[in-house]
Design an enzyme around this catalytic site. Structure first.
Site, PDB file in Angstrom:
ATOM      1  N   ASP A   1       0.851  -1.170   0.116  1.00  0.00           N
ATOM      2  CA  ASP A   1      -0.161  -0.078  -0.111  1.00  0.00           C
ATOM      3  C   ASP A   1       0.901   1.463  -0.025  1.00  0.00           C
ATOM      4  O   ASP A   1       2.133   1.087   0.480  1.00  0.00           O
ATOM      5  CB  ASP A   1      -0.872   0.033   1.146  1.00  0.00           C
ATOM      6  CG  ASP A   1      -1.833   1.252   1.394  1.00  0.00           C
ATOM      7  OD1 ASP A   1      -2.599   1.549   0.520  1.00  0.00           O
ATOM      8  OD2 ASP A   1      -1.619   1.738   2.417  1.00  0.00           O
TER       9      ASP A   1
ATOM     10  N   ASP B   1      -1.872  -0.359   5.974  1.00  0.00           N
ATOM     11  CA  ASP B   1      -2.072   0.546   7.204  1.00  0.00           C
ATOM     12  C   ASP B   1      -3.508   0.256   7.697  1.00  0.00           C
ATOM     13  O   ASP B   1      -3.762   0.843   8.773  1.00  0.00           O
ATOM     14  CB  ASP B   1      -1.466   1.731   7.159  1.00  0.00           C
ATOM     15  CG  ASP B   1      -2.341   2.585   6.325  1.00  0.00           C
ATOM     16  OD1 ASP B   1      -2.262   2.339   5.258  1.00  0.00           O
ATOM     17  OD2 ASP B   1      -2.942   3.580   6.754  1.00  0.00           O
TER      18      ASP B   1
ATOM     19  N   ASP C   1      -0.371   5.185   0.763  1.00  0.00           N
ATOM     20  CA  ASP C   1      -0.817   6.147   1.822  1.00  0.00           C
ATOM     21  C   ASP C   1      -0.993   5.549   3.065  1.00  0.00           C
ATOM     22  O   ASP C   1      -1.573   4.741   3.195  1.00  0.00           O
ATOM     23  CB  ASP C   1      -2.292   6.975   1.414  1.00  0.00           C
ATOM     24  CG  ASP C   1      -2.028   7.626   0.019  1.00  0.00           C
ATOM     25  OD1 ASP C   1      -1.257   8.699   0.025  1.00  0.00           O
ATOM     26  OD2 ASP C   1      -2.893   7.246  -0.939  1.00  0.00           O
TER      27      ASP C   1
END
Length: 327
Positions: free
Chosen positions: A13, A208, A15
């Protein structure tokens, strides 16, 4: 054997994992460049073309080109092929780069519901406003297929959590009562596509956010590593249902260099945890033990309970000192 050595690629990922608003998260670049595994960047952010994402990755010191990037806009265009005919008219709510992807796939891009589009594709763009949302809503009421690049309600930035594509989709959904098909995470297809692109048989999904990165990796039957640098923190992990639970947890990407048993839920750092009614009591802890070690200790116990614990109660001074910052 380290966790990294047990896998043949990273599906990363962006961001909240690699960067925040384009600013590299501390230690992320050095780790990715030195870990020895090929990486593909799987992002729900549909506002940039893969080429532009690769340029931004290079600007922070990562070795990447467009073929190393898979965006939810690309996934949405692929999904559109399952619902509409080749060459059909498509109204795009989102960035110009999204329109380019749709056009390059052979569809006719339109901007008005009066053009009778066969589909509405919606992806994040900071310039999206009332006019675009309204044209999309009008087209949907006329029978267009509704496809969203992703449904993330928020977007991590250097200033905090900004409004994400899911929140903009919610406005159209509220006005029309029509629910979109989502192309991006947590749908497993995006992870399967990413693994295929990089030729991986044993990928490790890294992110996240539990409800997109981790849920999607789990749905794709891949191992998942959750970092605490972005959206989902300790309490969300403790309360996570089975579909949202990662295999491994770390404070940062660098912890993937540790052994798998060190980063999976289980007692460590000298901490102990036990159930007391509806609570989990955390005791002991070595002098140099860390917050994430306490978290992994708690997770093994909390995830064995039929319901999330009411409170996490520290018993020792060490447990109190590390749990105090959990959120």
């Amino acid at each position: 054997m380290s966790l990294i050595e047990q896998h043949d690629a990273l599906l990363l990922d962006l961001d909240g994992t690699v960067w925040e608003g384009g600013r590299a998260i501390e230690g992320a670049v050095d780790f990715i460049n030195s870990c020895g595994l090929p990486s593909i960047y799987v992002t729900n952010n549909a506002s940039r073309a893969p080429e532009n994402v690769a340029e931004k990755l290079a600007a922070i010191g990562l070795k990447a080109n467009a073929s190393d990037v898979l965006t939810s806009a690309q996934a949405a265009v692929t999904l559109a092929g399952e619902h509409i005919e080749p060459g059909a008219k498509v109204l795009v709510i989102g960035a110009d780069s999204f329109r380019d992807l749709v056009r390059n796939a052979g569809y006719t891009v339109v901007s008005s519901a009066d053009d009778q589009p066969a589909a509405v594709l919606q992806g994040f763009d900071p310039e999206v406003g009332w006019a675009q949302l309204t044209e999309g809503a009008l087209a949907l009421r006329q029978g267009a297929v509704y496809i969203a690049s992703n449904l993330d309600s928020s977007l991590p930035t250097e200033r905090g959590l900004a409004v994400g594509n899911g929140s903009l989709v919610a406005a159209v959904q509220s006005a029309t009562g029509i629910e979109p098909v989502s192309a991006g995470k947590p749908e497993p297809a995006m992870f399967v596509q990413a693994a295929h692109l990089i030729g991986s048989q044993r990928p490790l999904v890294v992110g996240d956010r539990l409800n997109t990165d981790i849920a999607g990796g789990n749905a794709a039957a891949m191992n998942t590593f959750h970092v605490l640098t972005g959206v989902s923190h300790e309490m969300e992990l403790i309360e996570a249902d089975t579909e949202h639970r990662p295999n491994f947890i770390g404070e940062s990407l660098a912890e993937m260099a540790r052994g798998a048993n060190e980063v999976r839920p289980g007692a460590q750092g000298g901490f102990t945890a036990r159930v007391d009614g509806k609570d989990v009591l955390v005791d002991n802890g070595n002098p140099n033990a860390t917050s994430v070690q306490a978290l992994r200790t708690v997770l093994e116990v909390a995830w064995s309970m039929p319901q999330p614990p009411r409170y996490i109660q520290p018993v020792s001074e060490k447990a109190e000192s590390v749990i105090r910052g959990w959120r």
